[in-house]
Design an enzyme around this catalytic site. Sequence first.
Site, PDB file in Angstrom:
ATOM      1  N   GLU A  36      49.105  53.717  35.517  1.00  0.00           N
ATOM      2  CA  GLU A  36      48.372  54.297  34.262  1.00  0.00           C
ATOM      3  C   GLU A  36      49.410  54.956  33.366  1.00  0.00           C
ATOM      4  OE1 GLU A  36      45.492  53.084  34.221  1.00  0.00           O
ATOM      5  OE2 GLU A  36      44.261  53.485  35.922  1.00  0.00           O
ATOM      6  N   CYS A  79      37.498  36.458  31.600  1.00  0.00           N
ATOM      7  CA  CYS A  79      36.959  37.423  30.340  1.00  0.00           C
ATOM      8  C   CYS A  79      35.389  37.526  31.143  1.00  0.00           C
ATOM      9  CB  CYS A  79      36.764  36.258  29.300  1.00  0.00           C
ATOM     10  SG  CYS A  79      35.902  37.070  28.006  1.00  0.00           S
ATOM     11  N   GLY A 139      48.697  44.262  31.152  1.00  0.00           N
ATOM     12  CA  GLY A 139      47.416  43.166  30.358  1.00  0.00           C
ATOM     13  C   GLY A 139      47.222  44.712  30.649  1.00  0.00           C
TER      14      GLY A 139
END
Length: 182
Positions: free
Chosen positions: A80, A135, A9
């Site tokens: 990562e 957001c 994501g």
Amino acid sequence: MGDINVFSGPMKCGKSEQIINEFTKHQIAGKKAMMFKPKIDDRAGETLVASRNGRKINAINIEKIEELEDYDTDVFFIDEFQFLKGNIDTIENLATKGKKFYIAGLNLTAEKKPFGKMGDLLCISDNVKMMTSICEVCKNDNAIFSYYKGKKNCDIEIGDAKYIPVCRHCYEKLNKGNTIFY
Ligand SMILES: [Zn+2]
């Protein structure tokens, strides 16, 4: 039989937190577990994987996926993943040999393109959990993109001070320069 589990994501969606949880769970159960991270990402200090709420796990720095073959463990944890280079077949081969994987990584770059080997990884995974962030523009819980605030001066910019998670709608607004938010 092994398997490949991926948490993906945009930034700030809790991916690292998820693999730290799984790592802790497996450690408590007495499984052989190792945490890996790309050498390029030194945000948490040289050899640590850290979640945003401050939990830290010691990690081994690697540059290429193939380096995983040098380590003897039953469960591989990788944070990562988007920054790792190399051949995705290594992970598939190790899983076939019975190894388990828990991997966290950004699926998309700030330009909405598949990030590094993440696309290939998602295709060979047994379980994929796509996560969303809040957001930072409209505050809805549907951010799927990481937006870059500013001018890019190199291919991969590490550190997330200049990136914000945004939803599809706000990404477009920002791209067109219709919103000032900082
Ligand atoms: Zn939004």
